[in-house]
Design an enzyme around this catalytic site. Structure first.
Site, PDB file in Angstrom:
ATOM      1  N   SER A  68      13.879  21.978 -15.786  1.00 47.96           N
ATOM      2  CA  SER A  68      12.623  22.889 -15.685  1.00 47.96           C
ATOM      3  C   SER A  68      12.670  24.402 -16.430  1.00 47.96           C
ATOM      4  O   SER A  68      14.080  25.098 -16.843  1.00 47.96           O
ATOM      5  CB  SER A  68      11.206  23.222 -14.701  1.00 47.96           C
ATOM      6  OG  SER A  68      10.880  24.613 -14.850  1.00 47.96           O
ATOM      7  N   HIS A  92       0.846  -0.732   0.360  1.00 48.53           N
ATOM      8  CA  HIS A  92       0.082   0.274   0.022  1.00 48.53           C
ATOM      9  C   HIS A  92       0.846   1.582  -0.224  1.00 48.53           C
ATOM     10  O   HIS A  92       0.804   1.950   0.324  1.00 48.53           O
ATOM     11  CB  HIS A  92      -0.843   0.134   1.485  1.00 48.53           C
ATOM     12  CG  HIS A  92      -1.621  -1.112   1.953  1.00 48.53           C
ATOM     13  ND1 HIS A  92      -2.926  -1.168   0.739  1.00 48.53           N
ATOM     14  CD2 HIS A  92      -1.322  -2.565   2.061  1.00 48.53           C
ATOM     15  CE1 HIS A  92      -3.157  -2.624   1.065  1.00 48.53           C
ATOM     16  NE2 HIS A  92      -2.177  -3.229   1.861  1.00 48.53           N
ATOM     17  N   LYS A 112      14.517  22.629 -10.434  1.00 46.28           N
ATOM     18  CA  LYS A 112      14.376  20.889 -11.303  1.00 46.28           C
ATOM     19  C   LYS A 112      15.121  20.138 -11.821  1.00 46.28           C
ATOM     20  O   LYS A 112      15.312  20.419 -12.578  1.00 46.28           O
ATOM     21  CB  LYS A 112      13.030  21.277 -11.598  1.00 46.28           C
ATOM     22  CG  LYS A 112      11.651  22.522 -11.425  1.00 46.28           C
ATOM     23  CD  LYS A 112      10.647  20.994 -10.149  1.00 46.28           C
ATOM     24  CE  LYS A 112      10.088  19.840 -11.215  1.00 46.28           C
ATOM     25  NZ  LYS A 112       9.182  19.044 -10.229  1.00 46.28           N
ATOM     26  N   GLU A 172       9.316   8.550 -17.263  1.00 50.17           N
ATOM     27  CA  GLU A 172       7.555   9.009 -17.286  1.00 50.17           C
ATOM     28  C   GLU A 172       8.143   9.228 -18.644  1.00 50.17           C
ATOM     29  O   GLU A 172       6.251   8.715 -18.939  1.00 50.17           O
ATOM     30  CB  GLU A 172       7.703  10.891 -17.089  1.00 50.17           C
ATOM     31  CG  GLU A 172       7.823  10.922 -15.738  1.00 50.17           C
ATOM     32  CD  GLU A 172       8.074  12.894 -15.043  1.00 50.17           C
ATOM     33  OE1 GLU A 172       7.052  13.148 -15.472  1.00 50.17           O
ATOM     34  OE2 GLU A 172       8.702  13.200 -14.265  1.00 50.17           O
TER      35      GLU A 172
END
Ligand code: ARG
Length: 442
Positions: free
Chosen positions: A275, A154, A281, A288
């Site tokens: 970024s 979980h 960033k 991804e």
């Protein structure tokens, strides 16, 4: 040049021509198409349908076409219906009238079926090698970073494992992916060539010969099935989809591990991007994208399944739609495996952060219960006792092993000094069948 002009009195509508053409996609099959044709012509010579001179002439022509394509002097472009028309038109240009004998006892239906099977065989073995590389990379990374870490259920801290063991779970998945692909390759390894359009030929051809020339295990049995079977594409795409699902799960985990909240791993700059607005960033775009492209491969599977659903026997033009999504899927899978291998190979594993995180989340609570069981406490009671210990720890903001013996004893008289040794994180993995977590089992 059209392969079927005779019975038509009107020219094809321009839009229809464009709509019908698959050349921009199936030109990728040029090598398989030419090799298939060479085997077919050899066979026609062997059974005396063509003379030795005709066979030699056609084969020379075909080999020349292949060579010129590979060397770049013959471009795969022009106004052709498909790769088959392209090759035949070029052959006619090169060797003249004899070229017209190539298509004896063959249809584009069995031709495209054999081309596509050959393509899948050539290319999917390459994907299997890529999977092997990724497996090796995961094993190596695991060996170099045999650190304790919390395992999760979980996404909540559950029990202690090692980083290597976590990666080895993916090795198991990838080994199954390999087996699925190799199994599909075995099943598809039957040559459909010689089935012709749907019902064979009145000529005495030798299908076994072309099958063995082209490296097939055997021939297909039913002509109707041979020209309309695309099961193998569905099987490979389904194996690809499962593989992508695995890569996507691994991507997701590594993405989570790279957050400042976890810090278990640091991605190499080589596989990260920044970024345009936020200077601080460093984003895991590589992972991804793998996660994102998974949907694209699933799409290919659904595409072919839907195309074939309720399609009557034998060949129907719908089947031409099988190639674009298959080519896209295999290209996507190949680049995703390679990028994942690069990400894993170059990422840094942060031992200290993992060790720190062991202390968060009471991941030795189950072992406290096991300890009490050893002292004769029924497991259900032990579970209840440890639950209360955890509640107490939460209130006083400490880990279980940081409680004093008197404090522990206030929950159960059975607890003695040896509890600390029993629930120490690295000792836990030396007991019971947890020993396998530390072992390399093949
Ligand atoms: N381009 C076709 C395909 O990919 C080749 C077979 C065409 N056969 C036919 N009878 N029109 O499926």
């Amino acid at each position: 040049m059209k392969l079927w002009g005779g019975r038509f009195s009107k020219d094809t509508n321009e839009l229809m021509k464009k709509f019908n053409s698959s050349f921009y996609i199936d030109k990728r099959l040029y090598k398989q198409d030419i090799k298939g044709s060479i085997a077919h012509v050899r066979m026609l010579g062997k059974v005396n349908i063509l003379s030795t001179e005709e066979v030699d002439k056609i084969i020379n022509g075909l080999e020349g076409i292949l060579k010129d394509i590979e060397e770049g002097s013959l471009k795969l472009e022009g106004d052709y219906e498909d790769i088959h028309s392209f090759v035949e038109a070029n052959l006619l240009e090169r060797i003249g009238e004899t070229a017209k004998k190539l298509h004896t006892s063959r249809s584009r239906n069995d031709q495209v079926a054999v081309d596509m099977k050959m393509f899948v065989k050539d290319e999917v073995f390459n994907t299997v090698f890529k999977i092997d590389n990724l497996i090796e990379c995961l094993i190596k990374k695991g060996r170099e970073n045999e650190y304790l870490m919390p395992g999760f259920t979980h996404l909540q801290p559950a029990q202690v494992i090692t980083f290597r063991y976590h990666l080895m779970a993916y090795v198991e998945m990838l080994k199954r992916d390999k087996k699925r692909l190799l199994n599909a390759l075995y099943i598809l390894d039957e040559s459909p060539l010689g089935s012709c359009a749907l019902a064979g030929t009145t000529n005495e051809i030798d299908r076994e010969f072309t099958a063995s020339e082209l490296g097939f295990r055997c021939i297909t049995k039913n002509y109707l099935d041979s020209v309309s079977d695309r099961d193998y594409l569905i099987e490979i795409l389904s194996a690809f989809s499962i593989l992508m699902m695995h890569l996507s799960r691994l991507s997701e985990e590594i993405i989570i591990w790279t957050t400042p909240q976890f810090k278990f791993v640091t991605l190499s700059d080589e596989y990260s991007t920044g970024s345009s607005l936020m200077p601080q960033k460093k984003n895991p775009d590589s992972l991804e994208l793998i996660r994102g492209k998974t949907g694209r491969v699933y799409g290919g599977l659904i595409n072919i399944l839907t195309t074939l659903k309720a399609l009557p026997l034998a060949y129907n033009k719908d089947m031409q739609e099988d190639k674009e999504c298959f080519f896209d899927a295999i290209d996507t899978v190949n680049i995703c495996i390679d990028v994942m291998t690069g990400v894993i190979d170059t990422m840094k594993v942060n031992k200290e952060e993992m060790l720190k995180s062991l202390k968060k989340g009471y991941i030795n609570a189950t072992e406290v219960a096991d300890y009490l069981v050893k002292k004769g406490v029924p497991f259900r009671d032990a579970h209840e006792i440890v639950g209360r210990i955890v509640l107490y720890c939460e209130k006083t903001n400490r880990a279980i092993e940081d409680l004093k013996l008197e404090e522990l004893k206030s929950f159960s008289e059975e607890i003695e000094e040896d509890i600390y040794e029993y629930i120490e994180y690295s000792n836990i993995l030396k007991k019971g069948n947890k020993k396998y977590i530390l072992m390399e089992v093949e």
